[in-house]
Design a protein around this motif. Structure first.
Motif, short mmCIF file in Angstrom:
data_model
loop_
_atom_site.label_atom_id
_atom_site.label_comp_id
_atom_site.label_asym_id
_atom_site.label_seq_id
_atom_site.Cartn_x
_atom_site.Cartn_y
_atom_site.Cartn_z
N VAL A 72 0.84 -1.20 0.00
CA VAL A 72 0.00 0.00 0.00
C VAL A 72 0.88 1.25 0.00
O VAL A 72 0.65 2.21 -0.74
N LEU A 73 1.94 1.20 0.83
CA LEU A 73 2.90 2.31 0.89
C LEU A 73 3.48 2.59 -0.49
O LEU A 73 3.66 3.73 -0.90
N VAL B 292 5.44 -4.61 16.55
CA VAL B 292 4.62 -5.50 15.73
C VAL B 292 3.32 -4.81 15.33
O VAL B 292 2.86 -4.91 14.20
N SER B 293 2.76 -4.03 16.27
CA SER B 293 1.49 -3.35 15.95
C SER B 293 1.70 -2.16 15.04
O SER B 293 0.76 -1.64 14.46
N LEU B 294 2.95 -1.74 14.89
CA LEU B 294 3.24 -0.56 14.08
C LEU B 294 2.72 -0.72 12.65
O LEU B 294 2.19 0.23 12.06
N ALA B 295 2.87 -1.92 12.09
CA ALA B 295 2.43 -2.15 10.71
C ALA B 295 0.95 -1.83 10.56
O ALA B 295 0.54 -1.17 9.61
N PHE B 296 0.16 -2.27 11.58
CA PHE B 296 -1.28 -1.97 11.55
C PHE B 296 -1.52 -0.47 11.55
O PHE B 296 -2.34 0.05 10.80
N TRP B 297 -0.79 0.22 12.44
CA TRP B 297 -0.99 1.65 12.56
C TRP B 297 -0.63 2.36 11.26
O TRP B 297 -1.32 3.27 10.82
N LEU C 133 -4.19 4.46 4.79
CA LEU C 133 -5.45 4.33 4.07
C LEU C 133 -6.33 5.54 4.32
O LEU C 133 -7.10 5.98 3.48
N LEU C 134 -6.18 6.11 5.53
CA LEU C 134 -6.96 7.29 5.89
C LEU C 134 -6.49 8.51 5.10
O LEU C 134 -7.29 9.29 4.57
N LEU D 276 1.75 6.03 -0.66
CA LEU D 276 2.63 7.19 -0.57
C LEU D 276 3.33 7.45 -1.89
O LEU D 276 3.46 8.57 -2.34
N LEU D 277 3.78 6.37 -2.55
CA LEU D 277 4.50 6.52 -3.80
C LEU D 277 3.59 6.29 -4.99
O LEU D 277 4.02 6.30 -6.13
#
Lengths: 235, 295
Positions: B232-233, B273-278, B284-285, B291-292
């Motif tokens: 997504v990034l 580990v939770s960073l990916a979710f954040w 997406l928001l 981003l690219l």
């Protein structure tokens, strides 16, 4: 050159074509008219094979090609200028043309083909490094026709090539189509909403309605019949 | 002190980021060409890890050899799953292909467990290390990074310079347009799926240099999630974007770990580990096209 007999096809379980038959004579312009939703685009896509025919028979140059995959049909010289262009908008004009010459036979003639399309459409040469998506609508339509010529076709099917163009450009597109037939001996199957211009350009006309051929004949006869014009063409 | 730590972790993050990048290129290629989200992505990374482990421990072969072997095995698996499972699902509703790739992932996990058991395994490839003022880098990690760059360049070359790579790009842009040009679109689907899986399995080889005792049949899921975030990034359909996004993700993940460790009373690993979710959530928001990504 091309003979379509009782072809049936559609999408999923929805049948669109109910057995139309038509014939395209070598070196002529044949026009396929009919209202929106009549199945004109479906018929062209079925001829090219991007939609699989359910029944019927397609013969091209005396060879049965009903279930031949699209890329093999392109090899045989069948080409389509699709509705909605389907250009590669992120590629340059030049790259789009090179994609047209993707098949091995076409690739051998790529230099001649490029010279030909650049002489037909000088504006494409001026913009050959530009991305296709940045061209104007008219230029994009020229590029779509040029890309089809790059496949080294014997027969070109054009699906609404003048759609959405200004009147001056519509005239240019029709001029080009007539030039392809007259000067380069290409066989043309033309689908159009522009009835008047199509009747002027074509030597034979079919009218498709609700998936069936309702009328066929010479353009003069169709132009002469008030009943046909009123019933199917709205002019 | 903290800067030294941060510099060290960022270095390791960059090296690992290259591997993330390659892993995500496979996902992006498959999504770009056949519009299928491979939910079983991480399990193919696991396959690559086991290929490396077996070659190293049972046959004594170096991971360098495992890279081409992984590509061949991956492409073979790719063709196998394409013609048995995926081909019919390209035009089906998305849910069908999601479930199918999910099932393929579970199948691979369970097969791996059947053959190798559920234990965590690892190997140690000793090829020396580089001592920097702020950290020590095992040469194996550096090789993995170089390998990831080589694979990315190779894919770039294939994409931009070869006839089949150009055909793949044309299918990504407009499959109907490609069809009228005479591209055998069905073959491009199969080839792209196979190469996508091949790259993914290769990334599993590179990953083993970073997880000394982390090879396990169930290791894949975590990497599926990371690959989604990175994809997504990077703009989802762009394999190049995916590679650079992988580097960014590696840096952020490892940098954040260092910073989280400074917060008292926090378990930095779980928070990372939770960073990916954040990241996925905010991305997406803010910019759903990546981003690219374009548009």
């Amino acid at each position: 050159m091309l003979k379509v007999e009782n072809i049936e096809s559609g999408y999923g379980s929805m049948q669109v074509l109910w057995g139309p038959s038509l014939e395209v004579k070598k070196g002529s312009i044949t026009s396929l008219l009919g209202p929106n939703g009549a199945g004109k685009t479906t018929l062209l896509m079925t001829i090219l094979g991007s939609i699989e025919p359910w029944g019927g028979k397609i013969t091209y140059e005396d060879r049965e090609v009903t279930h031949l995959p699209t890329h093999k049909k392109v090899d045989l010289g069948i080409s389509l200028v699709p509705e909605g262009k389907h250009l590669f908008v992120d590629m340059s004009v030049h790259e789009n043309l090179v994609m047209g010459a993707y098949r091995k036979e076409a690739l051998k003639n790529i230099d001649d083909s490029l010279e030909l399309v650049y002489s037909l459409f000088p504006v494409l040469k001026e913009r050959d490094r530009q991305k296709a998506g940045t061209l104007s609508g008219g230029e994009q339509q020229m590029l779509t026709i040029a890309r089809a010529i790059m496949t080294k076709p014997k027969m070109i099917m054009l699906d609404e090539p003048s759609q959405g163009l200004a009147p001056k450009l519509v005239a240019e597109v029709f001029e080009t189509i007539q030039k392809l037939e007259a000067e380069f001996g290409l066989t043309i199957l033309l689908v159009e909403q522009n009835v008047v211009a199509s009747l002027n350009a074509a030597s034979y006309v079919y009218i498709l309605h609700e998936g069936r051929i309702k009328v066929e004949g010479n353009p003069e006869d169709i132009r002469g019949s008030a009943d046909i014009r009123e019933a199917y063409l709205g002019i | 002190m903290i800067f030294e730590l941060l510099a060290g972790n960022l270095t390791h993050g960059l090296l690992l980021g290259g591997v993330y990048g390659v892993a995500t290129m496979g996902l992006s290629l498959i999504f770009g060409v056949i519009n299928v989200v491979n939910v079983g992505h991480g399990q193919f990374i696991m396959v690559g890890a086991f290929v490396t482990l077996i070659l190293f421990t049972a046959l004594g072969l170096s991971p360098v050899i495992a890279i081409p072997v992984a590509l061949i095995i991956g492409m073979a698996l790719g063709f196998l799953f394409f013609y048995t499972v995926m081909r019919k699902l390209i035009k089906a509703p998305e849910l069908a292909s999601l479930l199918a790739t999910f099932a393929v992932g579970i199948l691979l996990e369970e097969l791996a467990k059947l053959i190798f058991g559920a234990d965590f395994r690892g190997y140690y490839w000793d090829v020396g290390k580089i001592i920097l003022p702020f950290t020590t880098i095992p040469m194996s990690k550096l090789y993995a990074f170089i390998g990831s760059i080589a694979i990315a360049l190779f894919l770039y070359f294939w994409f931009s310079k070869t006839r089949s790579g150009t055909a793949v790009r044309s299918v990504i842009e407009d499959s109907e347009g490609a069809r009228v040009c005479g591209v055998n679109v069905d073959w491009i689907y199969a080839l792209s799926f196979a190469i996508g899986i091949g790259i993914t399995v290769m990334s599993g080889v590179l990953l083993t240099m970073f997880i000394p005792v982390g090879i396990n049949p169930y290791m894949g899921g975590a990497y599926t999630l990371k690959a989604f975030v990175i994809a997504v990034l990077g703009g989802l359909t762009s394999p190049y974007g995916a590679f650079f996004a992988g580097l960014i993700f590696g840096l952020v993940e490892n940098g954040a770990y260092t910073l989280f460790a400074l917060i008292p009373g926090v378990a930095p690993f779980s928070l990372t580990v939770s960073l990916a979710f954040w990241m996925l959530f905010f991305l997406l928001l803010v910019k759903p096209t990546g981003l690219l990504g374009k548009k």
